[in-house]
Scaffold this active site. Structure first.
Site, PDB file in Angstrom:
ATOM      1  N   LYS A 298       8.309   7.372   7.789  1.00 35.98           N
ATOM      2  CA  LYS A 298       7.387   6.287   7.441  1.00 35.98           C
ATOM      3  C   LYS A 298       6.343   6.212   8.544  1.00 35.98           C
ATOM      4  O   LYS A 298       6.665   6.024   9.717  1.00 35.98           O
ATOM      5  CB  LYS A 298       8.143   4.962   7.346  1.00 35.98           C
ATOM      6  CG  LYS A 298       7.211   3.787   7.076  1.00 35.98           C
ATOM      7  CD  LYS A 298       7.972   2.517   6.798  1.00 35.98           C
ATOM      8  CE  LYS A 298       7.020   1.360   6.537  1.00 35.98           C
ATOM      9  NZ  LYS A 298       7.744   0.127   6.211  1.00 35.98           N
ATOM     10  N   LYS A 351       6.547   8.230   3.282  1.00 38.44           N
ATOM     11  CA  LYS A 351       5.619   7.141   2.977  1.00 38.44           C
ATOM     12  C   LYS A 351       4.499   7.111   3.975  1.00 38.44           C
ATOM     13  O   LYS A 351       4.780   7.212   5.166  1.00 38.44           O
ATOM     14  CB  LYS A 351       6.415   5.828   3.051  1.00 38.44           C
ATOM     15  CG  LYS A 351       5.623   4.579   2.875  1.00 38.44           C
ATOM     16  CD  LYS A 351       6.545   3.393   3.030  1.00 38.44           C
ATOM     17  CE  LYS A 351       5.729   2.116   2.888  1.00 38.44           C
ATOM     18  NZ  LYS A 351       6.530   0.936   3.099  1.00 38.44           N
TER      19      LYS A 351
HETATM   20  C1  PBG Z   1       7.971  -3.293   5.322  1.00 32.35           C
HETATM   21  C2  PBG Z   1       7.375  -2.499   4.229  1.00 32.35           C
HETATM   22  C3  PBG Z   1       6.022  -2.181   4.121  1.00 32.35           C
HETATM   23  C4  PBG Z   1       5.863  -1.505   2.920  1.00 32.35           C
HETATM   24  C5  PBG Z   1       7.125  -1.386   2.338  1.00 32.35           C
HETATM   25  N1  PBG Z   1       8.060  -2.010   3.171  1.00 32.35           N
HETATM   26  C6  PBG Z   1       4.862  -2.542   4.968  1.00 32.35           C
HETATM   27  C7  PBG Z   1       4.868  -2.237   6.396  1.00 32.35           C
HETATM   28  O1  PBG Z   1       5.615  -1.395   6.890  1.00 32.35           O
HETATM   29  O2  PBG Z   1       4.084  -2.869   7.100  1.00 32.35           O
HETATM   30  C8  PBG Z   1       4.541  -1.010   2.435  1.00 32.35           C
HETATM   31  C9  PBG Z   1       4.434  -0.717   1.001  1.00 32.35           C
HETATM   32  C10 PBG Z   1       3.037  -0.590   0.500  1.00 32.35           C
HETATM   33  O3  PBG Z   1       2.038  -0.613   1.243  1.00 32.35           O
HETATM   34  O4  PBG Z   1       2.935  -0.451  -0.715  1.00 32.35           O
HETATM   35  N2  PBG Z   1       9.161  -2.960   5.823  1.00 32.35           N
END
Ligand code: PBG
Length: 430
Positions: A298, A351
């Site tokens: 991520k 992601k």
């Molecule tokens: C937080 C989380 C995020 C997303 C999914 N879980 C945001 C972040 O890490 O700040 C983002 C998903 C998206 O942008 O569609 N744990």
């Protein structure tokens, strides 16, 4: 032909098993409808699927005027019956240069000549079964639109959520992931609301499982929706995100979600060692059957902007770069993948999605585990905006981007387009 994208269960009644009907074709044939599986008076669920032979061959066979032998003799004698002539060569426009054709042994265009050939040789397929539909929920009773994500809502957990899930199941999307908008008054530096058994997420899970026992529910494991600092972990006075203390909280959160009935818990926090710790916590509570989808790679991405607006979960200070990965890094994804595999992850997630196709392919090649891709909020909003501005064809770009994620190696795709794309695959218009 309108589409060469493979269709999956469309008119499949959602109460019935998803494993039973999975027909593949170019377009669903409207006359072939599955019985919606209503319970008959005998109390047994019935499903009747009648196939009739073509009417032309019903009943009598037309009497031939000549026997086979006579037909063959006529051909041997040189009196072949007539068939349409070979059509004339289509004319090229005036001014087309007249040249000698090149001697090419391979002309790859041959295999792309017609829709049927292209469909035969298509290497990647996509079906609603590949989608996981992320849904935002809140305590409110109304569904409130999310400004930065046209078409997405914060759904009331009692009504809007249930209706949206029912719509998704109608077109074969039977997996969802929940993201809660938590009231500010319940947020704290240690995010303890995250493991309240009667919190928004556990309540929503119980309601959904009650209505749709075979729905697959993924949950997000991270503290940010519950943290008064908007970070995925506990923040120390000097701004450091505390790893092991956060993991302790995440274990309680995952167990609470599992207790409510979650099928797959998905740590998205990027703390070290959380997959192994969550696995142990789940097992010690008897949740051996609950899977872990780890957000393995991520990245600290700017593509999450609209999501943070949706949940009002922007970090109050700083950024997430000490836990989420540097977008410039490729090999580091392997370090994370090895750890997650060793710690017992069931699914590895990458992601964002489209800008990170190389990482999806890397993990696909390096790991036998299923790979998930998350087409994040910013990717969704860009396609929506481009469509609204008539700069791109929204539907085609949507389908192409999802297909590309599959081609790169994703088994499942978390996408806000899940419902729209599934309807498209089922030949339905919006
Ligand atoms: C937080 C989380 C995020 C997303 C999914 N879980 C945001 C972040 O890490 O700040 C983002 C998903 C998206 O942008 O569609 N744990």
């Amino acid at each position: 032909m309108a589409s060469t994208i493979v269709n999956a269960p469309c008119t499949v009644p959602s109460v019935k098993g998803f494993e039973t009907q999975n027909y593949v074709g170019l377009r669903p044939i409207s006359s072939l409808r599955f019985n919606p599986g209503r319970t008959s008076s005998s109390g047994r669920s019935r499903s009747i699927f009648v196939v009739r032979a073509s009417e032309r061959f019903d009943g009598h066979v037309k009497k031939a005027e000549m026997s086979i032998e006579e037909c063959e003799a006529a051909v041997v004698a040189g009196n072949a019956p007539e068939a349409p002539p070979v059509p004339p060569k289509p004319a090229a426009p005036a001014g087309t240069p007249v040249i000698q054709s090149y001697q090419l042994t391979r002309r790859p265009r041959r295999n792309r000549k017609s829709p049927a050939l292209r469909a035969s040789f298509q290497e990647t397929s996509i079906s609603p079964a590949n989608f996981v539909y992320p849904l935002f929920i809140h305590e409110g009773q109304e569904d409130t639109p999310i400004g930065a994500m046209p078409g997405c809502y914060r759904l009331g957990w009692r009504h809007g959520l249930v209706e949206e899930v029912a719509k998704a199941r109608e077109v074969g999307v039977n997996s969802i992931v929940l993201f809660p908008k938590v009231p500010d008054a319940l947020k704290s530096p240690t995010g303890d609301e995250a493991y309240n058994d009667n919190g928004l997420v556990p309540r929503a899970i119980r309601l959904l499982k009650d209505k749709f026992p075979d729905l697959v529910i993924y949950t997000d494991v991270a503290l940010d929706p519950y943290s008064s600092d908007g970070h995925d972990g506990i923040v120390r006075e000097d701004g450091v995100i505390m790893n092991d203390e956060t993991v302790h909280q995440l274990c309680k959160q995952a167990v609470s979600q599992a207790r409510a009935g979650a099928d797959v818990v998905s740590p998205s926090d990027m703390m070290d060692g959380r997959v192994g710790a969550i696995r142990a916590a789940l097992d010690s509570e008897g949740f051996h059957h609950v899977s872990i989808m780890s957000y393995t790679a991520k990245y600290a991405s700017s593509f999450y902007g609209p999501f943070r607006e949706a949940l009002d979960s922007n970090p109050r200070f700083g950024d997430k770069k000490t836990y989420q990965m540097n977008p410039a890094n490729y090999r580091e994804a392997l370090v994370e993948a090895h750890e997650d595999e060793a710690e017992g992850a069931d699914i590895l997630l990458v992601k964002p999605g489209l800008p990170y196709l190389d990482i999806i392919r890397l993990l696909r090649n390096q790991s036998p585990l299923p790979i998930a891709a998350y087409q994040v909020s910013g990717e969704y909003s860009m396609i929506k905006a481009g469509g609204v501005l008539k700069m791109i064809d929204e539907e085609r770009v949507m389908m192409e981007s999802l297909m590309c994620l599959r081609r790169a190696g994703a088994d499942i795709i978390l996408t806000y387009f899940a419902l729209q794309a599934a309807r498209c695959l089922c030949g339905e218009k919006k």
